[in-house]
Design a protein around this motif. Structure first.
Motif, PDB file in Angstrom:
ATOM      1  N   GLU A  51       0.836  -1.201   0.000  1.00  0.00           N
ATOM      2  CA  GLU A  51       0.000   0.000   0.000  1.00  0.00           C
ATOM      3  C   GLU A  51       0.873   1.255   0.000  1.00  0.00           C
ATOM      4  OE1 GLU A  51      -2.420  -0.643   3.424  1.00  0.00           O
ATOM      5  OE2 GLU A  51      -3.521  -2.237   2.382  1.00  0.00           O
ATOM      6  N   PRO A  52       0.359   2.341  -0.628  1.00  0.00           N
ATOM      7  CA  PRO A  52       1.141   3.579  -0.602  1.00  0.00           C
ATOM      8  C   PRO A  52       1.282   4.107   0.820  1.00  0.00           C
ATOM      9  CG  PRO A  52      -0.933   3.870  -1.804  1.00  0.00           C
ATOM     10  CD  PRO A  52      -0.882   2.457  -1.388  1.00  0.00           C
ATOM     11  N   LEU A  53       2.426   4.691   1.111  1.00  0.00           N
ATOM     12  CA  LEU A  53       2.705   5.200   2.454  1.00  0.00           C
ATOM     13  C   LEU A  53       2.655   6.719   2.432  1.00  0.00           C
ATOM     14  CD1 LEU A  53       5.802   2.919   3.003  1.00  0.00           C
ATOM     15  CD2 LEU A  53       3.562   2.590   4.034  1.00  0.00           C
ATOM     16  N   ASP A  54       2.447   7.300   3.604  1.00  0.00           N
ATOM     17  CA  ASP A  54       2.490   8.754   3.725  1.00  0.00           C
ATOM     18  C   ASP A  54       3.931   9.207   3.610  1.00  0.00           C
ATOM     19  OD1 ASP A  54      -0.161   9.093   4.020  1.00  0.00           O
ATOM     20  OD2 ASP A  54      -0.153   9.188   6.210  1.00  0.00           O
ATOM     21  N   GLY A  55       4.141  10.300   2.916  1.00  0.00           N
ATOM     22  CA  GLY A  55       5.498  10.835   2.842  1.00  0.00           C
ATOM     23  C   GLY A  55       5.817  11.284   1.443  1.00  0.00           C
ATOM     24  N   ASP A  56       6.760  12.220   1.354  1.00  0.00           N
ATOM     25  CA  ASP A  56       7.203  12.660   0.036  1.00  0.00           C
ATOM     26  C   ASP A  56       8.716  12.506  -0.057  1.00  0.00           C
ATOM     27  OD1 ASP A  56       7.639  14.837   1.764  1.00  0.00           O
ATOM     28  OD2 ASP A  56       5.780  15.788   1.089  1.00  0.00           O
ATOM     29  N   GLU A  57       9.455  13.614  -0.122  1.00  0.00           N
ATOM     30  CA  GLU A  57      10.914  13.455  -0.186  1.00  0.00           C
ATOM     31  C   GLU A  57      11.432  12.752   1.063  1.00  0.00           C
ATOM     32  OE1 GLU A  57       9.549  16.493  -1.018  1.00  0.00           O
ATOM     33  OE2 GLU A  57      10.812  17.498  -2.513  1.00  0.00           O
ATOM     34  N   TYR A  58      10.759  13.057   2.183  1.00  0.00           N
ATOM     35  CA  TYR A  58      11.170  12.439   3.442  1.00  0.00           C
ATOM     36  C   TYR A  58      10.002  11.626   3.987  1.00  0.00           C
ATOM     37  CZ  TYR A  58      15.039  15.616   2.962  1.00  0.00           C
ATOM     38  OH  TYR A  58      16.144  16.260   2.468  1.00  0.00           O
ATOM     39  N   MET A  59      10.284  10.378   4.299  1.00  0.00           N
ATOM     40  CA  MET A  59       9.240   9.521   4.821  1.00  0.00           C
ATOM     41  C   MET A  59       9.651   9.071   6.207  1.00  0.00           C
ATOM     42  SD  MET A  59       7.622   6.044   4.613  1.00  0.00           S
ATOM     43  CE  MET A  59       9.027   5.307   3.940  1.00  0.00           C
ATOM     44  N   GLU A  60       8.824   9.406   7.183  1.00  0.00           N
ATOM     45  CA  GLU A  60       9.183   9.102   8.574  1.00  0.00           C
ATOM     46  C   GLU A  60       8.422   7.888   9.070  1.00  0.00           C
ATOM     47  OE1 GLU A  60       8.662  12.613  10.973  1.00  0.00           O
ATOM     48  OE2 GLU A  60       9.849  13.800   9.554  1.00  0.00           O
ATOM     49  N   ILE A  61       9.147   7.032   9.744  1.00  0.00           N
ATOM     50  CA  ILE A  61       8.514   5.888  10.397  1.00  0.00           C
ATOM     51  C   ILE A  61       8.908   6.002  11.861  1.00  0.00           C
ATOM     52  CG2 ILE A  61       8.250   3.386  10.445  1.00  0.00           C
ATOM     53  CD1 ILE A  61       9.697   3.362   7.678  1.00  0.00           C
ATOM     54  N   SER A  62       7.947   6.284  12.717  1.00  0.00           N
ATOM     55  CA  SER A  62       8.324   6.394  14.136  1.00  0.00           C
ATOM     56  C   SER A  62       8.007   5.087  14.833  1.00  0.00           C
ATOM     57  CB  SER A  62       7.635   7.596  14.792  1.00  0.00           C
ATOM     58  OG  SER A  62       6.257   7.404  14.813  1.00  0.00           O
ATOM     59  N   GLY A  63       8.970   4.647  15.602  1.00  0.00           N
ATOM     60  CA  GLY A  63       8.839   3.383  16.321  1.00  0.00           C
ATOM     61  C   GLY A  63       8.652   2.209  15.369  1.00  0.00           C
ATOM     62  N   ILE A  64       9.633   2.019  14.522  1.00  0.00           N
ATOM     63  CA  ILE A  64       9.505   0.978  13.477  1.00  0.00           C
ATOM     64  C   ILE A  64       9.315  -0.411  14.091  1.00  0.00           C
ATOM     65  CG2 ILE A  64      12.000   0.523  13.194  1.00  0.00           C
ATOM     66  CD1 ILE A  64      11.381   0.476  10.114  1.00  0.00           C
ATOM     67  N   MET A  65       8.442  -1.174  13.450  1.00  0.00           N
ATOM     68  CA  MET A  65       8.165  -2.537  13.929  1.00  0.00           C
ATOM     69  C   MET A  65       8.781  -3.541  12.965  1.00  0.00           C
ATOM     70  SD  MET A  65       4.232  -2.236  15.177  1.00  0.00           S
ATOM     71  CE  MET A  65       3.640  -1.561  13.651  1.00  0.00           C
ATOM     72  N   ARG A  66       8.935  -4.781  13.451  1.00  0.00           N
ATOM     73  CA  ARG A  66       9.548  -5.825  12.618  1.00  0.00           C
ATOM     74  C   ARG A  66       8.749  -6.056  11.331  1.00  0.00           C
ATOM     75  NH1 ARG A  66       9.345 -10.305  17.269  1.00  0.00           N
ATOM     76  NH2 ARG A  66       9.885  -8.416  18.410  1.00  0.00           N
ATOM     77  N   SER A  67       7.439  -5.837  11.417  1.00  0.00           N
ATOM     78  CA  SER A  67       6.599  -6.029  10.218  1.00  0.00           C
ATOM     79  C   SER A  67       6.842  -4.939   9.169  1.00  0.00           C
ATOM     80  CB  SER A  67       5.129  -6.037  10.618  1.00  0.00           C
ATOM     81  OG  SER A  67       4.805  -4.797  11.216  1.00  0.00           O
ATOM     82  N   GLN A  68       7.534  -3.878   9.580  1.00  0.00           N
ATOM     83  CA  GLN A  68       7.812  -2.798   8.626  1.00  0.00           C
ATOM     84  C   GLN A  68       9.195  -2.922   8.002  1.00  0.00           C
ATOM     85  OE1 GLN A  68       6.667   0.142  11.712  1.00  0.00           O
ATOM     86  NE2 GLN A  68       5.466   1.105  10.098  1.00  0.00           N
ATOM     87  N   ALA A  69       9.838  -4.041   8.217  1.00  0.00           N
ATOM     88  CA  ALA A  69      11.120  -4.286   7.565  1.00  0.00           C
ATOM     89  C   ALA A  69      10.851  -4.696   6.125  1.00  0.00           C
ATOM     90  CB  ALA A  69      11.859  -5.408   8.287  1.00  0.00           C
ATOM     91  N   GLY A  70      11.818  -4.463   5.265  1.00  0.00           N
ATOM     92  CA  GLY A  70      11.670  -4.915   3.879  1.00  0.00           C
ATOM     93  C   GLY A  70      12.235  -3.928   2.887  1.00  0.00           C
ATOM     94  N   ARG A  71      11.760  -4.085   1.657  1.00  0.00           N
ATOM     95  CA  ARG A  71      12.260  -3.291   0.549  1.00  0.00           C
ATOM     96  C   ARG A  71      11.283  -2.150   0.291  1.00  0.00           C
ATOM     97  NH1 ARG A  71      15.753  -4.129  -3.926  1.00  0.00           N
ATOM     98  NH2 ARG A  71      14.756  -3.992  -5.968  1.00  0.00           N
ATOM     99  N   TYR A  72      11.774  -0.930   0.461  1.00  0.00           N
ATOM    100  CA  TYR A  72      10.943   0.247   0.225  1.00  0.00           C
ATOM    101  C   TYR A  72      11.213   0.775  -1.176  1.00  0.00           C
ATOM    102  CZ  TYR A  72       9.399   0.448   5.043  1.00  0.00           C
ATOM    103  OH  TYR A  72       8.811   0.150   6.239  1.00  0.00           O
ATOM    104  N   GLU A  73      10.126   1.122  -1.839  1.00  0.00           N
ATOM    105  CA  GLU A  73      10.231   1.640  -3.205  1.00  0.00           C
ATOM    106  C   GLU A  73       9.901   3.123  -3.193  1.00  0.00           C
ATOM    107  OE1 GLU A  73       7.910   0.045  -6.979  1.00  0.00           O
ATOM    108  OE2 GLU A  73       6.801   1.607  -5.915  1.00  0.00           O
ATOM    109  N   CYS A  74      10.770   3.924  -3.785  1.00  0.00           N
ATOM    110  CA  CYS A  74      10.490   5.348  -3.980  1.00  0.00           C
ATOM    111  C   CYS A  74      10.280   5.557  -5.465  1.00  0.00           C
ATOM    112  CB  CYS A  74      11.655   6.191  -3.489  1.00  0.00           C
ATOM    113  SG  CYS A  74      11.524   7.896  -4.050  1.00  0.00           S
ATOM    114  N   LYS A  75       9.170   6.206  -5.804  1.00  0.00           N
ATOM    115  CA  LYS A  75       8.851   6.447  -7.209  1.00  0.00           C
ATOM    116  C   LYS A  75       8.681   7.945  -7.436  1.00  0.00           C
ATOM    117  CE  LYS A  75       5.909   3.620  -9.466  1.00  0.00           C
ATOM    118  NZ  LYS A  75       4.575   3.073  -9.823  1.00  0.00           N
ATOM    119  N   ALA A  76       9.416   8.480  -8.400  1.00  0.00           N
ATOM    120  CA  ALA A  76       9.305   9.901  -8.760  1.00  0.00           C
ATOM    121  C   ALA A  76       8.605   9.989 -10.111  1.00  0.00           C
ATOM    122  CB  ALA A  76      10.682  10.540  -8.826  1.00  0.00           C
ATOM    123  N   THR A  77       7.505  10.720 -10.128  1.00  0.00           N
ATOM    124  CA  THR A  77       6.666  10.775 -11.329  1.00  0.00           C
ATOM    125  C   THR A  77       6.430  12.223 -11.746  1.00  0.00           C
ATOM    126  OG1 THR A  77       5.478   8.936 -10.299  1.00  0.00           O
ATOM    127  CG2 THR A  77       4.488   9.872 -12.274  1.00  0.00           C
TER     128      THR A  77
END
Ligand SMILES: *[C@@H]1O[C@H](CO)[C@@H](O)[C@H](O)[C@H]1NC(C)=O
Ligand SMILES: *[C@@H]1O[C@H](CO)[C@@H](O)[C@H](O)[C@H]1NC(C)=O
Ligand SMILES: *[C@@H]1O[C@H](CO)[C@@H](O)[C@H](O)[C@H]1NC(C)=O
Ligand SMILES: *[C@@H]1O[C@H](CO)[C@@H](O)[C@H](O)[C@H]1NC(C)=O
Ligand SMILES: *[C@@H]1O[C@H](CO)[C@@H](O)[C@H](O)[C@H]1NC(C)=O
Ligand SMILES: *[C@@H]1O[C@H](CO)[C@@H](O)[C@H](O)[C@H]1NC(C)=O
Ligand SMILES: *[C@@H]1O[C@H](CO)[C@@H](O)[C@H](O)[C@H]1NC(C)=O
Length: 349
Positions: A173-199
């Motif tokens: 699912e798309p995440l909130d954030g633009d140039e900077y994306m903040e994740i506060s208190g990251i959980m193990r389920s939020q580990a993985g490959r993050y994709e940034c797309k510039a359109t």
């Protein structure tokens, strides 16, 4: 020679063109006489732009201007830019060609035409587009669960690209954030490959990735006891979840167990086995498997039970036939009867 010529020309430029009545801003604008249109031409950086200007044989003087710089006056090139030339078709076309267009070429271009009666200008606004390009993205990171993380993805392009983020898990699912994306208190389920797309719709989006590893302490999610007869092989198993991969240890009550004397500890990744190759009465009891990584420790108790159920022999009339075996024998017998009936039906016996 070129330098002197151009500085000389620049000085002459304004005066000369005013004389020729070619500079639109310098003119006492008579709206009736003046035909002025502004069009936008959109072109991609690096492409060749041809800015059209059509004239007729009644034209006496023509010129191309970039803002207020003269690029061409008639056939005479004033610009020193080698990328710029004219596209002419007899007396009828006086178009400007700019090769390898760049962002600084963006702006208004004026084709100035002096007919016998009236001056006329055609103005075109050149818009230079640049495909979205991610020029900086956070490096891959490893952090501990609960940390605050900011991922950055900086892109340029014209128009300004929009930035979107996704975590490439099954839902993605798309995440909130633009140039900077903040994740506060990251959980193990939020580990993985993050994709940034510039359109920015100039060409296909630019996409880059950040791998995020989230460390967390071990958790033994599965511990399997064993029920084994004397003289058989007993196997206890523990499966842990942890990042980084845990180290395992086995204990018998409070004593650490090591390999040898009929006991073998096997570890593969997140799984460990304690194998007792030939179980004796003394081996029955309480065992503990312990998983450790640099974030923590977790243990689980397991039991090596004495098997009360003998292993099923092929003969149903064998010694030590218990209640259960009695039942299985019955089922086996029923199955055999059923099979026999089916066979009988098939072969019409
Ligand atoms: C040219 O582009 C500008 C924005 O860059 C816009 O405001 C204007 O309406 C456009 N003009 C035409 C004729 O398309
Ligand atoms: C137009 O003018 C700008 C600055 O005035 C200059 O940087 C650019 O090279 C010019 N473009 C052409 C095609 O002459
Ligand atoms: C993480 O951010 C929250 C606010 O979003 C703040 O309250 C908290 O102190 C931060 N934690 C750390 C470890 O910086
Ligand atoms: C298991 O141990 C018993 C007694 O020590 C021995 O008699 C037997 O041969 C062993 N069995 C195996 C498979 O090693
Ligand atoms: C098994 O051993 C562990 C560690 O020595 C202990 O905490 C636990 O209470 C024991 N369980 C039983 C049922 O004896
Ligand atoms: C297992 O964990 C308990 C509580 O966390 C601890 O008291 C006990 O000593 C641990 N056992 C072993 C064998 O590490
Ligand atoms: C099960 O075995 C017992 C003897 O051990 C016998 O008395 C009984 O009839 C058997 N039951 C069945 C269903 O075969």
């Amino acid at each position: 020679m070129v330098g002197r010529g151009s500085s000389c020309r620049r000085q002459l430029q304004a005066a000369l063109l005013r004389l020729l009545c070619l500079i639109p801003t310098g003119l006492p604008v008579r709206s009736v006489d003046m035909q002025r249109t502004t069009d936008n031409i959109t072109i991609r950086q690096g492409d060749t732009a041809i800015i059209r200007c059509y004239v007729d044989d009644k034209v006496s003087k023509v010129a191309w201007l970039n803002r207020s710089n003269i690029i061409f006056a008639g056939e005479d090139k004033w610009s020193l830019d080698p990328r710029v030339d004219l596209v002419t078709k007899g007396q009828l076309e006086y178009s400007l060609r700019i090769q390898k267009v760049d962002v600084y070429d963006e702006g208004p271009y004026t084709c100035s035409i002096q007919t016998q009666q009236q001056p006329k200008t055609t103005q075109v606004y050149l818009i230079v587009q640049v495909p979205a390009n991610i020029y900086k993205i956070s490096p891959d990171i490893t952090i501990n669960e609960g940390s605050n993380v900011t991922l950055s993805c900086l892109a340029n392009g014209r128009p300004e690209p929009s930035i979107t983020w996704r975590l490439l898990n099954p839902s993605a699912e798309p995440l909130d954030g633009d140039e900077y994306m903040e994740i506060s208190g990251i959980m193990r389920s939020q580990a993985g490959r993050y994709e940034c797309k510039a359109t920015n719709d100039v060409s296909s989006p630019d996409v880059k990735y950040v791998n995020v590893v989230v460390n967390y302490p071990p958790y033994i999610k599965d511990a399997q006891n064993s029920e084994t007869q004397v003289g058989q092989k007993g196997v206890l198993q523990c499966i842990a979840s942890a990042v980084p991969t845990p180290e395992f240890e086995w204990y018998r009550d409070d004593r650490r167990i090591s390999n040898g004397q009929g006991v073998h500890i096997q570890i593969s990744g997140f799984r460990t086995f304690l194998i007792v190759s030939n179980v004796t009465e003394d081996d029955y009891g309480n065992y503990t498997c312990v998983a450790t990584n640099r974030l923590g420790i977790h243990n689980a108790s397991l039991f090596l039970y004495k098997a009360v159920i003998p292993t099923i022999k092929y003969s149903t009339r064998g010694p030590g036939t218990g209640k259960d075996n009695n039942g299985s024998a019955c089922i086996a017998q029923s199955l055999w009867l059923l099979l026999a009936s089916i066979t009988c039906l098939l072969f019409k016996c």
